[in-house]
Design a protein around this motif. Structure first.
Motif, short mmCIF file in Angstrom:
data_model
loop_
_atom_site.label_atom_id
_atom_site.label_comp_id
_atom_site.label_asym_id
_atom_site.label_seq_id
_atom_site.Cartn_x
_atom_site.Cartn_y
_atom_site.Cartn_z
N MET A 236 35.21 137.83 -17.65
CA MET A 236 34.25 137.37 -16.67
C MET A 236 34.02 135.88 -16.85
O MET A 236 33.87 135.40 -17.94
CB MET A 236 32.93 138.13 -16.86
N SER A 237 34.02 135.14 -15.78
CA SER A 237 33.73 133.72 -15.90
C SER A 237 32.59 133.35 -14.97
O SER A 237 32.31 134.05 -14.00
CB SER A 237 34.97 132.90 -15.54
N SER A 238 31.94 132.25 -15.31
CA SER A 238 30.85 131.82 -14.46
C SER A 238 30.80 130.31 -14.53
O SER A 238 31.76 129.67 -14.91
CB SER A 238 29.54 132.45 -14.94
N SER A 239 29.67 129.73 -14.18
CA SER A 239 29.60 128.29 -14.26
C SER A 239 28.46 127.88 -15.18
O SER A 239 27.51 128.63 -15.40
CB SER A 239 29.42 127.69 -12.86
N VAL A 240 28.58 126.69 -15.75
CA VAL A 240 27.53 126.14 -16.61
C VAL A 240 26.98 124.90 -15.90
O VAL A 240 27.72 123.97 -15.61
CB VAL A 240 28.12 125.74 -17.99
N PRO A 241 25.66 124.89 -15.62
CA PRO A 241 25.07 123.71 -14.98
C PRO A 241 25.08 122.52 -15.93
O PRO A 241 24.93 122.68 -17.15
CB PRO A 241 23.63 124.13 -14.67
N LEU A 242 25.25 121.34 -15.37
CA LEU A 242 25.22 120.10 -16.14
C LEU A 242 24.05 119.26 -15.67
O LEU A 242 23.80 119.17 -14.47
CB LEU A 242 26.52 119.31 -15.93
N ALA A 243 23.32 118.67 -16.62
CA ALA A 243 22.23 117.77 -16.26
C ALA A 243 22.03 116.77 -17.39
O ALA A 243 21.95 117.16 -18.56
CB ALA A 243 20.94 118.54 -16.01
N CYS A 244 21.94 115.48 -17.06
CA CYS A 244 21.62 114.49 -18.08
C CYS A 244 20.15 114.65 -18.44
O CYS A 244 19.40 115.37 -17.77
CB CYS A 244 21.94 113.08 -17.59
N GLY A 245 19.71 113.96 -19.48
CA GLY A 245 18.35 114.13 -19.99
C GLY A 245 17.27 113.89 -18.95
O GLY A 245 16.24 114.56 -18.96
N CYS A 246 17.48 112.94 -18.05
CA CYS A 246 16.45 112.63 -17.06
C CYS A 246 16.69 113.35 -15.74
O CYS A 246 15.86 113.29 -14.84
CB CYS A 246 16.36 111.12 -16.84
N GLY A 247 17.83 114.02 -15.62
CA GLY A 247 18.08 114.84 -14.43
C GLY A 247 18.73 114.11 -13.26
O GLY A 247 18.99 114.74 -12.22
N LYS A 248 19.02 112.81 -13.42
CA LYS A 248 19.63 112.08 -12.29
C LYS A 248 21.09 112.49 -12.06
O LYS A 248 21.56 112.51 -10.93
CB LYS A 248 19.56 110.57 -12.53
N ILE A 249 21.79 112.78 -13.16
CA ILE A 249 23.19 113.18 -13.03
C ILE A 249 23.26 114.70 -13.17
O ILE A 249 22.80 115.26 -14.17
CB ILE A 249 24.08 112.50 -14.10
N ARG A 250 23.81 115.33 -12.15
CA ARG A 250 23.88 116.79 -12.16
C ARG A 250 25.23 117.27 -11.68
O ARG A 250 25.88 116.62 -10.86
CB ARG A 250 22.80 117.39 -11.26
N GLY A 251 25.62 118.41 -12.18
CA GLY A 251 26.89 118.98 -11.76
C GLY A 251 27.09 120.34 -12.39
O GLY A 251 26.10 121.04 -12.69
N ALA A 252 28.33 120.72 -12.59
CA ALA A 252 28.62 122.03 -13.18
C ALA A 252 30.02 122.05 -13.76
O ALA A 252 30.89 121.28 -13.34
CB ALA A 252 28.48 123.11 -12.11
N ILE A 253 30.20 122.94 -14.74
CA ILE A 253 31.55 123.27 -15.20
C ILE A 253 31.85 124.63 -14.60
O ILE A 253 31.08 125.58 -14.78
CB ILE A 253 31.64 123.40 -16.74
N GLU A 254 32.95 124.70 -13.87
CA GLU A 254 33.28 125.97 -13.22
C GLU A 254 34.78 126.11 -13.02
O GLU A 254 35.39 125.20 -12.45
CB GLU A 254 32.58 126.01 -11.86
N PRO A 255 35.38 127.20 -13.47
CA PRO A 255 34.74 128.24 -14.26
C PRO A 255 34.55 127.82 -15.72
O PRO A 255 35.26 126.96 -16.22
CB PRO A 255 35.74 129.40 -14.16
#
Ligand SMILES: [Zn+2]
Ligand SMILES: [Zn+2]
Length: 214
Positions: free
Chosen positions: A1-20
């Protein structure tokens, strides 16, 4: 099973995901090398980045699996030396974001744990990306490394990593790359540390650091 991992810098300005992302895709490694410690110290955030023996918990995946959805303009790049790895970090809050080989053809992207937002996903790191598969470069540890750590990079580990890179390359894992322009250059001009700055930071890293502490 695979899913995604959310990405966020400490202040939240940079956001994304690792998927899968999953325990069977990519590999979670703790690196105790002097360079990773130097990077953490240069960011000024070493207590949050490094574990008790100077290790950085990194999830190794391919650039093609890393997506940046917000704040790409805040991404910065540094090299510890003129030939050093590209180390991307958040200009907004100095969170380490990604380590990549200089050649854009190498399908490697190491994501330090600080950029992964497991709380946001409500899943523990172990469940999302699995347990630590290897602890490497224990020769740089600032204290007694956990049992089973490799002094350098273990041969078996290296062979597995090389096979993985070849496989990932065949499957086109080097593209797209959120940290690179179309011509493969980093999206932010890399800053290169001066020799003085590098040696000043390195002097505070590794086993020597432990020796100077009371
Ligand atoms: Zn930030
Ligand atoms: Zn390292």
């Amino acid at each position: 099973m695979s899913s995604s991992v959310p990405l966020a810098c400490g202040c939240g300005k940079i956001r994304g995901a690792i998927e899968p992302a999953s325990p069977s895709i990519g590999r979670r490694v703790v690196c105790m090398c002097i360079d990773c410690q130097t990077f953490a110290r240069w960011l000024g955030n070493e207590d949050a980045i490094l574990d008790e023996v100077g290790g950085t918990d990194i999830y190794q995946t391919t650039p093609s699996r890393v997506r940046i959805e917000h704040g790409r303009e805040h991404i910065r790049c540094v090299r510890l030396s003129p030939k050093g790895t590209y180390r991307f970090y958040a200009g907004c809050c100095r969170t380490p974001l990604a380590n990549q080989a200089v050649s854009p053809g190498i399908p490697f992207c190491g994501i330090p744990h600080r950029f992964m937002d497991h709380d946001g996903a409500g899943v523990s790191r172990d469940d999302a990306i699995g347990p630590v598969r290897a602890r490497v470069q224990a020769k740089g540890a600032t204290g007694p490394a956990p049992e089973g750590s490799h002094h350098e990079i273990g041969k078996l580990y290296l062979a597995g990593a090389a096979a993985g890179l070849l496989w990932d390359r065949l499957r086109g894992g080097h593209r797209p790359n959120a940290f690179r322009a179309d011509d493969g250059s980093p999206i932010a001009e890399p800053e290169i540390l001066s020799k003085e700055e590098r040696s000043g930071l390195r002097a505070q890293c590794g086993p020597r650091r432990a020796a100077v502490l009371p």
